[in-house]
Design a protein around this motif. Structure first.
Motif, short mmCIF file in Angstrom:
data_model
loop_
_atom_site.label_atom_id
_atom_site.label_comp_id
_atom_site.label_asym_id
_atom_site.label_seq_id
_atom_site.Cartn_x
_atom_site.Cartn_y
_atom_site.Cartn_z
N GLN A 282 1.03 -0.97 -0.31
CA GLN A 282 -0.03 -0.11 0.21
C GLN A 282 0.97 1.08 -0.07
O GLN A 282 0.56 2.32 0.08
CB GLN A 282 -0.82 -0.22 0.89
CG GLN A 282 -2.19 -1.09 1.14
CD GLN A 282 -2.83 -1.77 2.47
OE1 GLN A 282 -2.13 -0.93 3.45
NE2 GLN A 282 -4.07 -2.29 2.60
N ASP B 145 2.59 4.45 -0.78
CA ASP B 145 2.75 5.80 -1.54
C ASP B 145 3.98 6.41 -1.29
O ASP B 145 4.48 7.17 -1.95
CB ASP B 145 1.72 6.38 -1.47
CG ASP B 145 1.08 6.84 -0.30
OD1 ASP B 145 1.91 7.33 0.47
OD2 ASP B 145 -0.81 7.24 -0.05
N THR B 146 4.92 6.46 -0.50
CA THR B 146 6.03 7.52 -0.32
C THR B 146 7.64 6.51 0.02
O THR B 146 6.71 5.46 1.17
CB THR B 146 5.41 8.54 1.06
OG1 THR B 146 5.14 9.27 0.37
CG2 THR B 146 6.78 8.60 0.83
N HIS C 47 9.69 3.83 -9.07
CA HIS C 47 8.47 4.53 -9.19
C HIS C 47 7.61 4.22 -10.16
O HIS C 47 6.25 4.18 -10.23
CB HIS C 47 8.94 5.58 -10.63
CG HIS C 47 9.56 6.20 -9.64
ND1 HIS C 47 10.76 7.53 -9.29
CD2 HIS C 47 9.09 7.25 -8.27
CE1 HIS C 47 10.79 7.96 -8.69
NE2 HIS C 47 9.51 7.95 -7.74
N GLY D 90 4.33 2.29 -8.96
CA GLY D 90 3.37 2.64 -7.92
C GLY D 90 3.71 3.42 -7.20
O GLY D 90 2.59 4.24 -6.54
N VAL D 91 4.89 3.74 -6.68
CA VAL D 91 5.46 4.39 -5.75
C VAL D 91 5.64 6.03 -6.21
O VAL D 91 6.66 5.92 -6.76
CB VAL D 91 6.79 4.19 -5.17
CG1 VAL D 91 6.93 4.88 -3.79
CG2 VAL D 91 7.00 2.93 -4.79
N GLY D 92 4.32 7.20 -5.73
CA GLY D 92 4.78 7.93 -5.46
C GLY D 92 5.46 9.00 -5.63
O GLY D 92 5.43 10.69 -6.39
N ARG E 194 -0.86 8.92 4.28
CA ARG E 194 0.27 8.90 3.35
C ARG E 194 1.17 7.27 4.22
O ARG E 194 0.95 7.50 5.14
CB ARG E 194 1.97 9.59 2.76
CG ARG E 194 0.97 10.41 1.92
CD ARG E 194 3.10 11.07 1.34
NE ARG E 194 2.36 12.54 0.48
CZ ARG E 194 2.14 12.27 -0.72
NH1 ARG E 194 2.61 10.63 -1.52
NH2 ARG E 194 2.25 12.56 -1.77
#
Length: 695
Positions: free
Chosen positions: A379, A381-382, A530, A533-535, A581
């Protein structure tokens, strides 16, 4: 020893040992020895066939010569064998599985009907007792459904169906137990101590010795930031010990002379001398196994949801069976519904999927301490990286030593190495290695060493205070000065390097220039994260703005922060989490520990500081950042499998219930298909998530 070549192709060979029988210990010894050969990439030994399958690079003749020289009598090989091997466990469960299936076949083919009936009745007793216990406790759990299904089948004199249902239930339980124990063993081995040498106190002073040479009764010195290598009792010094890995305590506990300390815990403050009470091996391993088996808080939300949903669906299955009977007045149709439930598949497949994923992670040299961390990685994202020793190379090197104040370069490097050897960090290791390469012996010549997190090291030599560390520590905190007339030389220090400042008696004595090259795979690994899906990928470092900007531009991170202290890293992580996040923090040093604790998931580099590894939720090997990419892929694949399992369980079992209610499927057929589907999805949950090509 003699081996016979049974099959070979380019880069792969299968050989058979010319001996009548191979024991489990001999198989472990041969496999461990093969993996030490420089040309061998992978090796597996199968004790039953006495065969070894070897994948190698380089000259075939070199490998054959090495095999010819192998001998079980080589006592040095005993140290290569892992203390806890899964080979015996696998053998035991393989024999149980084969025995169970063979006995089922013999019963079906050769036992007369009365004997099969008697056997089914005896085996049904435990299931009926468990169902009765659920009723007495007013619990509607899956055991109640199992008991009712078996009881109704026997009441209808369908003993073969009851026997088949019990066989499939036992088979599923055996496979779950096998996978669980194997996963726990693999995880425990990977979490066991990775300490090769310790400082032992002797009559001559402190000596650095291999861990296996330490005996019960010996005295071992452990300093701040170090991991306690063996169980023991403190005889000198007072320390604060982080015991989170064994007890779950979040706050370090004080330990004084007479207090017991345990292998794998970490000294956060102070230093001590302890008397060893237990040699390396059993104590730490057993504690880890117990921790993994008992640590319910490490279960993922998906596992907990599956377990709760399984029990919540039991009343609906019972109600559905009753409703079908009321509508049709057909016992057979009602029984067909009762024979099917969602609980078994949900309770079996979800934990098996998570445990198997944790076990699979170890193939990529990744140690995961709980299923919930895999879920968080999926999950995330950072991702926040420390720079030194993480994005940059794991082994920085000393590029130059610039002496000041008339000091000699070799002596300054010797003095720096003497202090730095006590605190394993990538830059400290570089200093120690440089002294070793130049043949500079650095015997203990200082008093007690004091480590100041994120700043440096201080001690006393010949009555003068000696410090080594950052410019902030040396010049601002300690107030040291540059020798008169050497300011121009100081201003001309090469800017492409990181600098360690060594001061003696309040005056700068030398500057050690550290070359910290970027990992060759760092750019591609960041790009791959990236793509997965890691924003947001951030780099945090205590280095100067100039150095940080250059590295950030090279590696391709989205943001960076320079000249940050440990508390700044932790505050940054907390601020990201406050914005909603899911944050993963990767670091390797003592100064990364607060941020590792603050993140949703803390990931430590395996050759970093002991306290970082203990605080971290996941540990990766130091040689390849692509293990992070594999971890992300594995985590996402696990969550996809869990969702796929949900869809299959609901869809397939829902279909069986509908067909049973319509009278299309008989109870025996419903039970068989339901249990076969449970077994099938459990076996699928135990398979690898990533294809071999990505391993």
């Amino acid at each position: 020893m003699k081996f016979q070549i049974k099959h070979e192709c380019r880069g792969r060979i299968r050989v058979q040992a010319m001996q009548q029988r191979m024991t489990l210990e001999q198989a472990d010894m041969l496999e461990a020895w093969l993996l030490t050969l420089p040309q061998v990439e992978r090796a597996s030994v199968h004790e039953r066939t006495r065969c070894a399958v070897i994948e190698y690079q380089g000259d075939r003749q070199d490998l054959l010569r090495a095999l010819a020289g192998f001998s079980y009598q080589n006592h040095a090989l005993a140290e290569l064998v892992p203390l806890h091997s899964s080979r015996a466990l696998n053998r035991a469960y393989e024999e149980k599985l084969v025995g169970m299936v063979a006995f089922k076949a013999v019963r079906s083919l050769f036992f007369p009907a009365p004997l099969r009936t008697a056997y089914a009745v005896v085996k049904a007793v435990p299931y009926l007792f468990r169902a009765l216990r659920c009723l007495l406790r007013r619990q509607l759990h899956v055991e109640l459904l199992d008991g009712i299904s078996i009881c109704l089948s026997m009441a209808r004199r369908d003993f073969d169906t009851a026997s088949s249902v019990m066989f499939l239930l036992r088979l599923g339980e055996l496979l779950e137990e096998w996978t669980h124990k194997k996963s726990v063993e693999n995880l425990a081995r990977s979490m066991s101590l990775n300490i090769d040498r310790v400082w032992m106190k002797t009559e001559k002073g402190e000596e650095l010795l291999p861990l296996h040479q330490v005996q019960a009764g010996d005295q071992v010195v452990v300093r701040m930031g170090g991991m306690i290598p063996l169980d023991g009792t403190i005889v000198e010094g007072e320390v604060m010990v982080n015991q989170a890995s064994l007890t779950g305590e979040s706050i370090p506990v004080p330990k004084r002379p007479g207090s017991s300390v345990y292998a794998g815990t970490v000294v956060e403050e102070g230093e001590c001398v302890l008397t060893v009470t237990q040699q390396s091996g059993e104590g730490r391993y057993d504690k880890i196994v117990a921790m993994i088996e008992e640590s319910e808080q490490l279960k993922s939300a998906a596992e907990n949801h599956a377990a709760h949903l399984a029990d919540q669906l039991v009343p609906y299955t019972l109600a559905g069976s009753a409703l079908v009977y009321l509508l049709t007045r057909n016992v057979t149709r009602a029984l067909s519904v009762l024979m099917v439930d969602f609980s078994c598949a949900l309770k079996l497949s979800m934990p098996l999927a998570v445990l198997s994923a944790m076990s699979e992670a170890s193939r990529f040299h990744v140690t995961v301490k709980g299923g919930k961390y895999l879920e968080a990685v999926a999950q995330a994202d950072t991702i926040v990286f420390d720079k030194t020793g993480t994005l940059t190379h794991a082994s920085p090197v000393v590029a130059q030593v610039i002496p000041f104040g008339g000091n000699k370069e070799p002596e300054m490097l010797r003095l720096a190495a003497c202090l730095e050897e006590h605190f394993p960090h990538s830059m400290a290791n570089a200093v120690v290695q440089a002294a070793r390469e130049r043949g500079l012996a650095h015997e203990e010549m200082h008093s007690q060493v004091e480590y100041l997190v994120a700043h440096g090291i201080a001690s006393t030599v010949d009555g003068r205070r000696v410090i080594i560390g950052s410019a902030h520590f040396v010049f601002e905190d300690e107030g040291c000065t540059v020798p008169p007339g050497e300011q121009d030389a100081f201003d001309a220090l090469p800017k492409q390097y990181s600098h360690l400042y060594l001061a003696v008696g309040g005056v700068l004595a030398a500057v050690i220039c550290i070359s910290d090259p970027l990992r060759v795979e760092a750019v591609d690994a960041v790009a791959a994260l990236h793509d997965l899906g890691v924003g947001k990928i951030v780099m945090l470092t205590g280095d100067s703005e100039r150095t940080a900007a250059a590295i950030a531009a090279q590696v391709g991170v989205d943001e960076y922060r320079a000249e940050v202290l440990p508390e700044d890293k932790a505050r940054f992580v907390q601020a990201e989490r406050a914005q909603g996040r899911t944050v993963v923090m990767i670091g390797d040093g003592i100064n990364d520990s607060p941020a590792l604790s603050a993140a949703n998931v803390g990931i430590a580099i395996s050759d970093g500081a002991a306290i970082a590894r203990e605080i971290a939720d996941i540990t990766i090997a130091a040689n390849d950042l692509f293990e992070l990419v594999q971890l992300r892929r594995l985590s996402v694949a696990l969550m996809n499998r869990i969702q796929s399992n949900y869809r299959f369980v609901i869809g397939f079992n829902g279909g069986l219930i509908a067909l049973g209610a319509l009278g299309i499927l008989a109870p025996a057929t419903s039970a068989t298909l339901h249990n076969l589907s449970t077994l099938g999805i459990s076996l699928r949950s135990m398979t690898n998530l990533l294809p071999p090509a990505k391993a």
